[in-house]
Motif scaffolding. Structure first.
Motif, PDB file in Angstrom:
ATOM      1  N   GLU A  26       0.980  -1.153   0.141  1.00 32.50           N
ATOM      2  CA  GLU A  26      -0.208  -0.109   0.170  1.00 32.50           C
ATOM      3  C   GLU A  26       1.032   1.227   0.011  1.00 32.50           C
ATOM      4  OE1 GLU A  26      -1.663   2.025   3.264  1.00 32.50           O
ATOM      5  OE2 GLU A  26      -1.170   0.551   4.708  1.00 32.50           O
ATOM      6  N   THR A  28      -0.473   4.294   1.327  1.00 35.06           N
ATOM      7  CA  THR A  28      -0.808   5.399   2.432  1.00 35.06           C
ATOM      8  C   THR A  28       0.133   5.421   3.428  1.00 35.06           C
ATOM      9  OG1 THR A  28      -3.187   4.879   2.001  1.00 35.06           O
ATOM     10  CG2 THR A  28      -2.709   5.913   4.026  1.00 35.06           C
ATOM     11  N   GLY A  33       1.079   7.746   6.548  1.00 29.93           N
ATOM     12  CA  GLY A  33       1.436   6.974   7.408  1.00 29.93           C
ATOM     13  C   GLY A  33       2.846   7.350   8.351  1.00 29.93           C
ATOM     14  N   LYS A  87      -5.867  10.734   0.756  1.00 26.69           N
ATOM     15  CA  LYS A  87      -5.809   9.304   1.152  1.00 26.69           C
ATOM     16  C   LYS A  87      -7.038   8.639   0.681  1.00 26.69           C
ATOM     17  CE  LYS A  87      -7.303   7.136   5.764  1.00 26.69           C
ATOM     18  NZ  LYS A  87      -7.606   7.351   7.033  1.00 26.69           N
ATOM     19  N   THR A 105      -3.136   4.842  -1.380  1.00 28.31           N
ATOM     20  CA  THR A 105      -4.293   3.957  -1.285  1.00 28.31           C
ATOM     21  C   THR A 105      -4.440   3.243  -0.148  1.00 28.31           C
ATOM     22  OG1 THR A 105      -3.020   2.158  -2.643  1.00 28.31           O
ATOM     23  CG2 THR A 105      -4.701   3.569  -3.622  1.00 28.31           C
ATOM     24  N   THR A 106      -5.676   3.234   0.639  1.00 31.71           N
ATOM     25  CA  THR A 106      -5.821   2.573   1.858  1.00 31.71           C
ATOM     26  C   THR A 106      -5.795   0.813   1.701  1.00 31.71           C
ATOM     27  OG1 THR A 106      -8.129   2.254   1.804  1.00 31.71           O
ATOM     28  CG2 THR A 106      -7.324   4.417   2.824  1.00 31.71           C
ATOM     29  N   GLY A 126      -0.558  -1.686   9.490  1.00 30.67           N
ATOM     30  CA  GLY A 126      -1.799  -1.968  10.499  1.00 30.67           C
ATOM     31  C   GLY A 126      -3.072  -1.761   9.563  1.00 30.67           C
ATOM     32  N   HIS A 131     -13.233   1.985  14.989  1.00 29.77           N
ATOM     33  CA  HIS A 131     -12.988   3.045  15.951  1.00 29.77           C
ATOM     34  C   HIS A 131     -13.585   3.036  17.534  1.00 29.77           C
ATOM     35  CE1 HIS A 131     -10.107   5.539  13.556  1.00 29.77           C
ATOM     36  NE2 HIS A 131     -10.558   4.990  12.632  1.00 29.77           N
ATOM     37  N   SER A 141     -13.778   1.352   9.663  1.00 27.89           N
ATOM     38  CA  SER A 141     -12.821   1.474   8.350  1.00 27.89           C
ATOM     39  C   SER A 141     -13.676   0.653   7.313  1.00 27.89           C
ATOM     40  CB  SER A 141     -11.610   1.207   8.533  1.00 27.89           C
ATOM     41  OG  SER A 141     -10.791   1.005   7.437  1.00 27.89           O
ATOM     42  N   ASP A 143     -11.835  -0.717   5.444  1.00 24.50           N
ATOM     43  CA  ASP A 143     -10.965  -1.795   5.124  1.00 24.50           C
ATOM     44  C   ASP A 143     -11.855  -2.998   5.492  1.00 24.50           C
ATOM     45  OD1 ASP A 143      -8.978  -0.089   4.712  1.00 24.50           O
ATOM     46  OD2 ASP A 143      -8.186  -0.550   6.649  1.00 24.50           O
ATOM     47  N   LYS A 160      -3.990  -1.030  15.398  1.00 25.86           N
ATOM     48  CA  LYS A 160      -3.477  -0.291  16.143  1.00 25.86           C
ATOM     49  C   LYS A 160      -4.402  -0.228  17.337  1.00 25.86           C
ATOM     50  CE  LYS A 160      -0.089   2.426  13.864  1.00 25.86           C
ATOM     51  NZ  LYS A 160      -0.188   2.702  12.673  1.00 25.86           N
ATOM     52  N   PHE A 190      -0.131  -3.817  16.938  1.00 25.44           N
ATOM     53  CA  PHE A 190       0.763  -2.981  16.157  1.00 25.44           C
ATOM     54  C   PHE A 190       2.003  -2.580  16.838  1.00 25.44           C
ATOM     55  CE2 PHE A 190       2.198   0.501  13.872  1.00 25.44           C
ATOM     56  CZ  PHE A 190       2.129   0.194  12.569  1.00 25.44           C
ATOM     57  N   ALA A 261     -11.926  10.456   8.020  1.00 27.74           N
ATOM     58  CA  ALA A 261     -10.589   9.896   7.446  1.00 27.74           C
ATOM     59  C   ALA A 261      -9.435  10.471   8.188  1.00 27.74           C
ATOM     60  CB  ALA A 261     -10.410  10.196   6.193  1.00 27.74           C
ATOM     61  N   THR A 264      -7.438   8.574  11.822  1.00 26.11           N
ATOM     62  CA  THR A 264      -6.202   7.737  12.193  1.00 26.11           C
ATOM     63  C   THR A 264      -5.181   8.609  12.005  1.00 26.11           C
ATOM     64  OG1 THR A 264      -7.573   5.908  11.144  1.00 26.11           O
ATOM     65  CG2 THR A 264      -4.911   5.704  11.334  1.00 26.11           C
TER      66      THR A 264
HETATM   67  N1  PSU Z   1      -3.412   2.095  10.203  1.00 19.88           N
HETATM   68  C1  PSU Z   1      -2.251   2.263  10.481  1.00 19.88           C
HETATM   69  N2  PSU Z   1      -1.597   3.173   9.578  1.00 19.88           N
HETATM   70  C2  PSU Z   1      -2.118   3.809   8.740  1.00 19.88           C
HETATM   71  C3  PSU Z   1      -3.609   3.262   8.383  1.00 19.88           C
HETATM   72  C4  PSU Z   1      -3.930   2.157   9.204  1.00 19.88           C
HETATM   73  O1  PSU Z   1      -1.699   2.049  11.682  1.00 19.88           O
HETATM   74  O2  PSU Z   1      -1.636   4.391   7.761  1.00 19.88           O
HETATM   75  C5  PSU Z   1      -4.024   3.707   7.071  1.00 19.88           C
HETATM   76  C6  PSU Z   1      -4.183   2.229   6.186  1.00 19.88           C
HETATM   77  O3  PSU Z   1      -4.211   2.837   4.775  1.00 19.88           O
HETATM   78  C7  PSU Z   1      -5.781   1.891   6.317  1.00 19.88           C
HETATM   79  C8  PSU Z   1      -6.200   3.201   6.480  1.00 19.88           C
HETATM   80  O4  PSU Z   1      -6.255   1.283   5.352  1.00 19.88           O
HETATM   81  O5  PSU Z   1      -5.609   4.146   7.257  1.00 19.88           O
HETATM   82  C9  PSU Z   1      -7.747   3.054   7.209  1.00 19.88           C
HETATM   83  O6  PSU Z   1      -8.186   4.364   7.494  1.00 19.88           O
HETATM   84  P1  PSU Z   1      -9.634   4.713   7.772  1.00 19.88           P
HETATM   85  O7  PSU Z   1      -9.690   4.231   9.302  1.00 19.88           O
HETATM   86  O8  PSU Z   1      -9.940   6.047   7.411  1.00 19.88           O
HETATM   87  O9  PSU Z   1     -10.370   3.647   6.981  1.00 19.88           O
END
Ligand code: PSU
Ligand code: MN
Length: 305
Positions: A26, A28, A33, A87, A105-106, A126, A131, A141, A143, A160, A190, A261, A264
């Motif tokens: 990735e 991001t 990060g 992001k 990209t996440t 991570g 949240h 997320s 994700d 994390k 993490f 967004a 994090t």
């Molecule tokens: N967790 C981390 N570091 C990061 C991210 C997550 O410890 O940089 C990034 C990753 O790209 C993850 C995204 O996919 O943040 C998740 O963000 P959100 O919670 O806004 O979906």
């Protein structure tokens, strides 16, 4: 004519066609990060590590609206060094493509693009998750639901502790995402090797991860397999220091009133500030460790079928 939305680097396309190992990475981590200039160095070092294992790194990101699978060094340098880089989660990709935006990209977006390109394994630092306070804010997320529909192996050091770890594990269960500790039943946190939460399943080697992935294909179970890879104990943040930094970051978030967004990146920056960059070194160690395992899994998964 409109240009193609996705460009797959020649080296990546060639490796995939030949059945050679490819690891998706990735971006991001580089854009949001880690701080500059370390971000670029870490990303390039990790790619070199992947190559040392005989795999081709395919770092994924968006440059001027073009979705790239396998960023070149120069392209990665541009992404890591520019201001105004977004992001981008999976849902953000179409508008980014149409408007010519650039971004990292996440996990959700990278896993999606990796799968579309035919890449089977993806390493990150991570994963995003649920949240704290999500029952009120709905902040979970993208994700997680993305992994529910993507048959890829994702290597991550758990999630994390800024997140709600047990709620994240519950959601992964609901969504049908397999979660296996790598040589451990302790779900990693993490920065720390053990989040204090357990996983019931565990995998012992890259070959066993590959076997589980193949079994999922045979079974028609098309969700991701999350390999939770703990940071080595010697590299972790001392747990007491970790707990103090976490409490302070959560308090600062409340005061600042940050949502969405930006949550994090805000929390991570705060943890970095309060640990005098110790967390940064841990972050780098986590990432390298995951890229290392990801490359070995890519090796075990390579070949036809
Ligand atoms: N967790 C981390 N570091 C990061 C991210 C997550 O410890 O940089 C990034 C990753 O790209 C993850 C995204 O996919 O943040 C998740 O963000 P959100 O919670 O806004 O979906
Ligand atoms: Mn969110």
């Amino acid at each position: 004519m409109q240009r193609r939305t996705v460009r797959i680097a020649d080296e990546v396309a060639g490796a995939l066609a030949a059945g050679r190992p490819v690891l998706a990475c990735e971006s991001t981590i580089a854009t949001h990060g880690l701080p500059r200039p370390r971000n670029l160095q870490v990303a390039l070092d990790a790619e070199a590590l992947v190559r040392d294992h005989g795999a081709v790194p395919a770092t994924i990101g968006v440059l001027d609206g073009e979705v790239v699978v396998g960023l070149s060094e120069g392209e990665l340098e541009r992404l890591a060094g520019s201001d105004g880089v977004h992001k981008l989660s999976a849902r953000d990709l179409p508008v980014a493509a149409a408007t010519g935006a650039s971004g990292g990209t996440t996990v959700a977006a990278t896993a999606h693009l990796a799968h579309r390109a035919g890449i089977r394994v993806f390493a990150t630092g991570g994963l995003g998750g649920v949240h704290r306070g999500a029952a009120r804010t709905f902040d979970e997320s993208a994700d997680l639901p993305a992994l529910a529909r993507l048959p890829v192996v994702v290597v991550s050091a758990g999630v994390k502790s800024v997140l709600d770890v047990p709620a994240t594990l519950e959601r992964l269960e609901t969504l049908g995402v397999a979660v296996a500790g790598y040589r451990t039943h302790a779900f990693p946190g993490f920065y720390v090797a053990d989040s204090g939460h357990r996983v019931t399943q565990c995998l012992e080697s890259p070959e066993q991860v590959a076997a589980a992935w193949r079994a999922a294909r045979d079974l028609g179970l098309d969700a991701a397999l999350l390999v939770a890879n703990p940071v080595p104990g010697r590299d972790q943040l001392p747990p007491a220091e970790h707990d103090a930094a976490l409490a302070s970051a959560l308090a600062a978030l409340e005061t600042a009133g940050i949502t969405g967004a930006a949550v994090t990146p805000f929390l991570l920056q705060h943890v970095r500030d309060t640990t005098g960059d110790r967390s940064l070194e841990v972050n780098v160690a986590v990432y390298r460790n995951n890229m290392d395992l990801g490359a070995r899994i890519a090796g075990a998964l390579a070949g036809p079928g």
